[in-house]
Design a protein around this motif. Structure first.
Motif, PDB file in Angstrom:
ATOM      1  N   PRO A 105       0.835  -1.167   0.073  1.00 31.81           N
ATOM      2  CA  PRO A 105      -0.033  -0.054   0.028  1.00 31.81           C
ATOM      3  C   PRO A 105       0.875   1.172  -0.048  1.00 31.81           C
ATOM      4  CG  PRO A 105       0.023  -0.951   2.283  1.00 31.81           C
ATOM      5  CD  PRO A 105       0.824  -1.963   1.312  1.00 31.81           C
ATOM      6  N   CYS A 106       0.171   2.160  -0.701  1.00 35.97           N
ATOM      7  CA  CYS A 106       0.872   3.667  -0.657  1.00 35.97           C
ATOM      8  C   CYS A 106       0.404   4.260   0.952  1.00 35.97           C
ATOM      9  CB  CYS A 106       0.314   4.618  -1.702  1.00 35.97           C
ATOM     10  SG  CYS A 106      -1.165   5.070  -1.329  1.00 35.97           S
ATOM     11  N   PRO A 107       1.209   5.364   1.210  1.00 32.76           N
ATOM     12  CA  PRO A 107       0.903   5.926   2.563  1.00 32.76           C
ATOM     13  C   PRO A 107      -0.642   6.124   3.073  1.00 32.76           C
ATOM     14  CG  PRO A 107       2.709   6.996   1.693  1.00 32.76           C
ATOM     15  CD  PRO A 107       2.132   5.900   0.767  1.00 32.76           C
ATOM     16  N   VAL A 108      -1.491   6.576   2.151  1.00 33.32           N
ATOM     17  CA  VAL A 108      -2.757   7.042   2.098  1.00 33.32           C
ATOM     18  C   VAL A 108      -3.726   5.801   1.698  1.00 33.32           C
ATOM     19  CG1 VAL A 108      -2.442   9.432   1.742  1.00 33.32           C
ATOM     20  CG2 VAL A 108      -3.200   7.915  -0.142  1.00 33.32           C
ATOM     21  N   HIS A 109      -3.306   4.590   1.428  1.00 34.24           N
ATOM     22  CA  HIS A 109      -4.086   3.385   0.981  1.00 34.24           C
ATOM     23  C   HIS A 109      -5.401   3.453   1.824  1.00 34.24           C
ATOM     24  CE1 HIS A 109      -5.192  -0.076  -1.385  1.00 34.24           C
ATOM     25  NE2 HIS A 109      -5.287  -0.708  -0.005  1.00 34.24           N
ATOM     26  N   ASP A 110      -5.136   2.951   2.855  1.00 33.16           N
ATOM     27  CA  ASP A 110      -6.259   2.705   3.799  1.00 33.16           C
ATOM     28  C   ASP A 110      -7.396   3.551   4.079  1.00 33.16           C
ATOM     29  OD1 ASP A 110      -5.242  -0.178   4.378  1.00 33.16           O
ATOM     30  OD2 ASP A 110      -3.962   0.434   5.955  1.00 33.16           O
ATOM     31  N   LYS A 111      -7.018   4.741   3.976  1.00 32.85           N
ATOM     32  CA  LYS A 111      -7.629   5.800   4.407  1.00 32.85           C
ATOM     33  C   LYS A 111      -8.355   6.095   3.168  1.00 32.85           C
ATOM     34  CE  LYS A 111      -5.504   7.930   8.175  1.00 32.85           C
ATOM     35  NZ  LYS A 111      -5.693   8.773   9.340  1.00 32.85           N
ATOM     36  N   PHE A 112      -7.787   6.291   1.828  1.00 33.22           N
ATOM     37  CA  PHE A 112      -8.419   6.688   0.686  1.00 33.22           C
ATOM     38  C   PHE A 112      -9.337   5.476   0.106  1.00 33.22           C
ATOM     39  CE2 PHE A 112      -8.365   6.772  -4.007  1.00 33.22           C
ATOM     40  CZ  PHE A 112      -8.801   7.860  -4.149  1.00 33.22           C
ATOM     41  N   LYS A 113      -9.051   4.192   0.559  1.00 39.61           N
ATOM     42  CA  LYS A 113      -9.912   3.230   0.196  1.00 39.61           C
ATOM     43  C   LYS A 113     -11.277   3.374   0.830  1.00 39.61           C
ATOM     44  CE  LYS A 113      -9.205  -0.864   2.206  1.00 39.61           C
ATOM     45  NZ  LYS A 113      -8.665  -1.913   2.789  1.00 39.61           N
ATOM     46  N   ILE A 114     -11.444   3.773   1.784  1.00 39.90           N
ATOM     47  CA  ILE A 114     -12.766   4.226   2.467  1.00 39.90           C
ATOM     48  C   ILE A 114     -13.372   5.257   1.594  1.00 39.90           C
ATOM     49  CG2 ILE A 114     -14.078   5.219   4.654  1.00 39.90           C
ATOM     50  CD1 ILE A 114     -11.522   3.936   6.149  1.00 39.90           C
ATOM     51  N   ILE A 115     -12.821   6.105   1.429  1.00 38.87           N
ATOM     52  CA  ILE A 115     -13.458   7.308   0.789  1.00 38.87           C
ATOM     53  C   ILE A 115     -13.735   6.863  -0.951  1.00 38.87           C
ATOM     54  CG2 ILE A 115     -12.855   9.447  -0.623  1.00 38.87           C
ATOM     55  CD1 ILE A 115     -11.091  10.105   1.770  1.00 38.87           C
ATOM     56  N   ARG A 116     -12.854   5.952  -1.431  1.00 39.09           N
ATOM     57  CA  ARG A 116     -13.064   5.272  -2.872  1.00 39.09           C
ATOM     58  C   ARG A 116     -14.459   4.588  -2.862  1.00 39.09           C
ATOM     59  NH1 ARG A 116      -8.351   2.325  -4.541  1.00 39.09           N
ATOM     60  NH2 ARG A 116      -9.282   0.706  -3.280  1.00 39.09           N
ATOM     61  N   ASN A 117     -14.598   3.895  -1.759  1.00 37.40           N
ATOM     62  CA  ASN A 117     -15.506   2.894  -1.730  1.00 37.40           C
ATOM     63  C   ASN A 117     -16.858   3.829  -1.447  1.00 37.40           C
ATOM     64  OD1 ASN A 117     -13.902   0.716  -1.892  1.00 37.40           O
ATOM     65  ND2 ASN A 117     -14.052   0.111   0.240  1.00 37.40           N
ATOM     66  N   GLU A 118     -16.940   4.622  -0.849  1.00 35.33           N
ATOM     67  CA  GLU A 118     -18.260   5.613  -0.563  1.00 35.33           C
ATOM     68  C   GLU A 118     -18.326   6.415  -1.710  1.00 35.33           C
ATOM     69  OE1 GLU A 118     -17.640   8.317   2.902  1.00 35.33           O
ATOM     70  OE2 GLU A 118     -17.423   6.532   4.266  1.00 35.33           O
ATOM     71  N   LEU A 119     -17.568   6.709  -2.545  1.00 31.92           N
ATOM     72  CA  LEU A 119     -17.807   7.470  -3.865  1.00 31.92           C
ATOM     73  C   LEU A 119     -18.241   6.339  -4.622  1.00 31.92           C
ATOM     74  CD1 LEU A 119     -17.594   9.805  -5.696  1.00 31.92           C
ATOM     75  CD2 LEU A 119     -15.321   9.225  -6.130  1.00 31.92           C
ATOM     76  N   SER A 120     -17.853   5.284  -4.748  1.00 35.02           N
ATOM     77  CA  SER A 120     -18.296   4.158  -5.517  1.00 35.02           C
ATOM     78  C   SER A 120     -19.718   3.758  -5.376  1.00 35.02           C
ATOM     79  CB  SER A 120     -17.344   3.191  -5.547  1.00 35.02           C
ATOM     80  OG  SER A 120     -16.311   3.084  -5.903  1.00 35.02           O
ATOM     81  N   PHE A 121     -19.989   3.645  -4.049  1.00 36.02           N
ATOM     82  CA  PHE A 121     -21.412   3.539  -3.590  1.00 36.02           C
ATOM     83  C   PHE A 121     -22.418   4.698  -4.152  1.00 36.02           C
ATOM     84  CE2 PHE A 121     -24.967   3.867  -0.835  1.00 36.02           C
ATOM     85  CZ  PHE A 121     -25.500   2.474  -0.640  1.00 36.02           C
ATOM     86  N   MET A 122     -22.132   5.792  -3.950  1.00 31.06           N
ATOM     87  CA  MET A 122     -22.696   6.879  -4.276  1.00 31.06           C
ATOM     88  C   MET A 122     -23.038   7.055  -6.023  1.00 31.06           C
ATOM     89  SD  MET A 122     -22.712  10.361  -5.961  1.00 31.06           S
ATOM     90  CE  MET A 122     -21.119  10.920  -6.087  1.00 31.06           C
ATOM     91  N   LEU A 123     -22.058   6.734  -6.699  1.00 29.13           N
ATOM     92  CA  LEU A 123     -22.161   6.916  -8.175  1.00 29.13           C
ATOM     93  C   LEU A 123     -22.923   5.742  -8.660  1.00 29.13           C
ATOM     94  CD1 LEU A 123     -18.398   7.674  -9.047  1.00 29.13           C
ATOM     95  CD2 LEU A 123     -20.114   9.020  -9.459  1.00 29.13           C
ATOM     96  N   GLU A 124     -22.848   4.481  -8.152  1.00 32.78           N
ATOM     97  CA  GLU A 124     -23.768   3.263  -8.343  1.00 32.78           C
ATOM     98  C   GLU A 124     -25.061   3.413  -7.939  1.00 32.78           C
ATOM     99  OE1 GLU A 124     -22.955   0.439 -10.180  1.00 32.78           O
ATOM    100  OE2 GLU A 124     -21.036   1.020 -10.552  1.00 32.78           O
ATOM    101  N   ASN A 125     -25.340   4.314  -6.888  1.00 33.39           N
ATOM    102  CA  ASN A 125     -26.767   4.318  -6.584  1.00 33.39           C
ATOM    103  C   ASN A 125     -27.515   5.728  -6.576  1.00 33.39           C
ATOM    104  OD1 ASN A 125     -27.304   1.616  -4.863  1.00 33.39           O
ATOM    105  ND2 ASN A 125     -25.238   2.412  -4.359  1.00 33.39           N
ATOM    106  N   THR A 126     -26.917   6.482  -7.519  1.00 36.30           N
ATOM    107  CA  THR A 126     -27.575   7.854  -8.023  1.00 36.30           C
ATOM    108  C   THR A 126     -27.873   7.743  -9.369  1.00 36.30           C
ATOM    109  OG1 THR A 126     -26.151   8.981  -6.344  1.00 36.30           O
ATOM    110  CG2 THR A 126     -27.185  10.084  -8.198  1.00 36.30           C
ATOM    111  N   ASN A 127     -29.078   7.694  -9.783  1.00 34.25           N
ATOM    112  CA  ASN A 127     -29.556   7.731 -11.138  1.00 34.25           C
ATOM    113  C   ASN A 127     -29.926   9.058 -11.767  1.00 34.25           C
ATOM    114  OD1 ASN A 127     -32.373   8.462 -10.998  1.00 34.25           O
ATOM    115  ND2 ASN A 127     -32.514   6.387 -10.145  1.00 34.25           N
ATOM    116  N   LEU A 128     -29.814   9.063 -13.207  1.00 28.60           N
ATOM    117  CA  LEU A 128     -29.968  10.317 -13.797  1.00 28.60           C
ATOM    118  C   LEU A 128     -31.346  10.969 -13.512  1.00 28.60           C
ATOM    119  CD1 LEU A 128     -28.384  12.298 -15.692  1.00 28.60           C
ATOM    120  CD2 LEU A 128     -29.056  10.826 -17.584  1.00 28.60           C
ATOM    121  N   GLU A 129     -32.388  10.155 -13.352  1.00 30.68           N
ATOM    122  CA  GLU A 129     -33.585  10.688 -13.190  1.00 30.68           C
ATOM    123  C   GLU A 129     -33.508  11.701 -11.848  1.00 30.68           C
ATOM    124  OE1 GLU A 129     -37.844   8.917 -13.698  1.00 30.68           O
ATOM    125  OE2 GLU A 129     -36.797   7.798 -12.010  1.00 30.68           O
ATOM    126  N   GLU A 130     -33.103  11.132 -10.994  1.00 31.58           N
ATOM    127  CA  GLU A 130     -33.197  12.121  -9.668  1.00 31.58           C
ATOM    128  C   GLU A 130     -32.564  13.244  -9.785  1.00 31.58           C
ATOM    129  OE1 GLU A 130     -30.979  10.445  -6.073  1.00 31.58           O
ATOM    130  OE2 GLU A 130     -31.030   8.660  -7.606  1.00 31.58           O
TER     131      GLU A 130
END
Length: 144
Positions: A105-130
């Motif tokens: 891992p890079c120095p920010v890997h563990d912390k960034f992984k949490i943010i990346r996962n939350e961003l992925s969740f938001m992008l996967e669960n937000t649709n164009l209609e809303e």
């Protein structure tokens, strides 16, 4: 967080969707003006989104860009991001290193992984209609 290409692509798609809800097609000039993006750059982005079948491009008199209302609930922000950027936002290193992983891992890997996962969740669960409905109702905006 997003590249300019991605920012403009998301804005353009939301604008096109909000206009499509009113049964309007929009032209390149109107889109570029509304999202405050250079016209030539916007054209390249729209070409990619059209090729990936996220937006529809209608040529000729009365043509422009539109999105079928029925498709909007199925188009996730993740589809737009992937079309324009690939999957690097979902898998990439927070520092941009090419060989960052759980085992190395890079120095920010563990912390960034949490943010990346939350961003992925938001992008996967937000649709164009809303998002388009927020613009249409006036609750949200694309340009100040």
């Amino acid at each position: 967080m997003f590249s300019k290409t991605c920012e403009y692509g998301i804005r353009a798609t939301i604008f096109i969707a909000s206009e499509s809800y009113q049964n309007k097609r929009v032209g390149l000039k109107d889109i570029a003006k509304k999202i405050d993006s250079p016209e030539a750059f916007t054209a390249k982005i729209l070409q990619i989104l059209s090729k990936d079948k996220i937006i529809d491009s209608i040529k000729g008199v009365g043509g422009g860009f539109e999105i079928e209302k029925e498709k909007m609930k199925d188009i996730k922000l993740s589809h737009i991001v992937t079309a324009l950027e690939g999957d690097s936002i979902f898998t990439g290193c927070g520092l941009g290193l090419s060989h960052c992983s759980e085992t190395h891992p890079c120095p920010v890997h563990d912390k960034f992984k949490i943010i990346r996962n939350e961003l992925s969740f938001m992008l996967e669960n937000t649709n164009l209609e809303e998002l388009a409905l927020g613009i249409k109702s006036g609750d949200t905006f694309l340009r100040y």
